[in-house]
Design a protein around this motif. Structure first.
Motif, short mmCIF file in Angstrom:
data_model
loop_
_atom_site.label_atom_id
_atom_site.label_comp_id
_atom_site.label_asym_id
_atom_site.label_seq_id
_atom_site.Cartn_x
_atom_site.Cartn_y
_atom_site.Cartn_z
N ARG A 134 77.74 -29.94 -40.31
CA ARG A 134 77.96 -30.63 -39.04
C ARG A 134 76.71 -30.72 -38.18
O ARG A 134 76.52 -31.73 -37.49
CB ARG A 134 79.06 -29.90 -38.26
N TYR A 135 75.86 -29.68 -38.21
CA TYR A 135 74.73 -29.65 -37.30
C TYR A 135 73.37 -29.67 -38.00
O TYR A 135 72.35 -29.83 -37.34
CB TYR A 135 74.80 -28.40 -36.42
N GLY A 136 73.33 -29.45 -39.32
CA GLY A 136 72.07 -29.47 -40.03
C GLY A 136 71.24 -28.21 -39.88
O GLY A 136 70.05 -28.21 -40.20
N VAL A 137 71.84 -27.13 -39.39
CA VAL A 137 71.16 -25.84 -39.28
C VAL A 137 72.02 -24.78 -39.94
O VAL A 137 73.20 -25.01 -40.23
CB VAL A 137 70.89 -25.47 -37.80
N GLY A 138 71.43 -23.61 -40.18
CA GLY A 138 72.17 -22.52 -40.79
C GLY A 138 72.32 -21.34 -39.85
O GLY A 138 71.92 -21.38 -38.68
N GLU A 144 68.23 -17.35 -34.37
CA GLU A 144 66.94 -17.51 -33.72
C GLU A 144 67.08 -18.19 -32.36
O GLU A 144 66.46 -17.79 -31.38
CB GLU A 144 66.00 -18.32 -34.62
N LEU A 145 67.90 -19.22 -32.29
CA LEU A 145 68.13 -19.92 -31.02
C LEU A 145 68.85 -19.02 -30.03
O LEU A 145 68.54 -19.02 -28.83
CB LEU A 145 68.94 -21.19 -31.28
N LEU A 146 69.80 -18.22 -30.51
CA LEU A 146 70.51 -17.30 -29.63
C LEU A 146 69.56 -16.25 -29.07
O LEU A 146 69.66 -15.87 -27.89
CB LEU A 146 71.66 -16.64 -30.39
N ILE A 176 73.36 -22.87 -27.40
CA ILE A 176 74.55 -22.14 -27.80
C ILE A 176 75.34 -21.79 -26.53
O ILE A 176 74.78 -21.23 -25.59
CB ILE A 176 74.19 -20.87 -28.59
N LEU A 177 76.62 -22.12 -26.53
CA LEU A 177 77.46 -21.96 -25.35
C LEU A 177 78.68 -21.12 -25.68
O LEU A 177 79.06 -20.97 -26.85
CB LEU A 177 77.91 -23.32 -24.81
N CYS A 178 79.30 -20.60 -24.63
CA CYS A 178 80.58 -19.92 -24.79
C CYS A 178 81.68 -20.97 -24.93
O CYS A 178 81.45 -22.17 -24.78
CB CYS A 178 80.85 -19.01 -23.59
#
Length: 232
Positions: A134-138, A144-146, A176-178
């Motif tokens: 769906r997003y193209g990331v793992g 890492e983003l978090l 990244i959201l809740c």
């Protein structure tokens, strides 16, 4: 001088003798053949199909010598399950438009089991498959983003958010959201104007408690309307 030759007996009156069964049937029941009189072959369609299957099994056996299993009789409204060989109603199978029958080869529990096994084998799990597809990331990029966000929601700052937010127009990941913040952006349809109007609404029209006498408060709006009847 050319003359019209009469058709053989088995070709007259729109009927033909089937070479396998020996009985006369309408030409419509015979396979099409441009090389035969009337444009139809010598075998009825069921007989021709049976001959084709037998010929294929014989050629495969001669070439590879495997054990060719005969076709299994399946009643109407049922389908044979490939894994265990049992016959089940078609309602037990998921839909599949690419199959000639309109149903998948595996029943619903078997289909789900195979899907889970494929996701585990190819992606290491369902979450990795979902993120990649769906997003193209793992999961690695997610963590890492978090970490860059300090381990909290990018909007409200609540800890341990789990929802990857992306721009629905471009597909780019934003943060990244809740659950609540991610759902809120979805309700606002990614429009910057809608949250801005919501902020103006909350600041300007929210009912507030106003002290009108020692120990007595009244609910009122600073910009419009009249206060409700309840007082505290």
């Amino acid at each position: 001088m050319e003359t019209d030759m009469p058709l053989p007996l088995d070709h007259q009156k729109g009927r033909r003798r089937c070479r396998d069964r020996g009985d006369f049937k309408p030409l419509e029941e015979f396979c099409a053949s441009s090389k035969r009189p009337g444009g139809r072959g010598s075998y009825r369609k069921p007989c021709f199909n049976a001959r084709s299957k037998a010929s294929y099994a014989r050629r495969v056996k001669e070439q590879y010598d495997p054990e060719v299993k005969p076709a299994r009789e399946v009643p109407d409204g049922h389908r044979s399950y490939a894994d265990c060989g049992t016959v089940k109603p078609v309602a037990d199978f998921p839909r599949n438009r690419s199959d000639s029958t309109g149903y998948a080869t595996y029943c619903k529990p078997g289909h789900n089991t195979r899907t889970r096994e494929a996701k585990q084998r190819l992606h290491g799990g369902n979450r990795e498959y979902h993120l990649r597809r769906r997003y193209g990331v793992g999961e690695k990029e997610f963590q890492e983003l978090l970490a860059e966000q300090g381990g909290v929601c990018a909007i409200c700052g609540s800890p341990d958010p789990e929802h990857l937010d992306h721009d629905h127009r471009t597909g780019w990941v934003r943060g990244i959201l809740c659950f609540n913040c991610n759902g809120g952006l979805g309700r606002f349809k990614d429009s910057p104007e809608s949250p801005a109007r919501a902020i103006t609404y909350l600041r300007g029209t929210t009912w507030q408690r106003v002290l009108i006498h020692p120990g007595v408060f009244q609910m009122c709006s600073p910009t419009r309307g009249r206060p409700p009847s309840q007082r505290s």
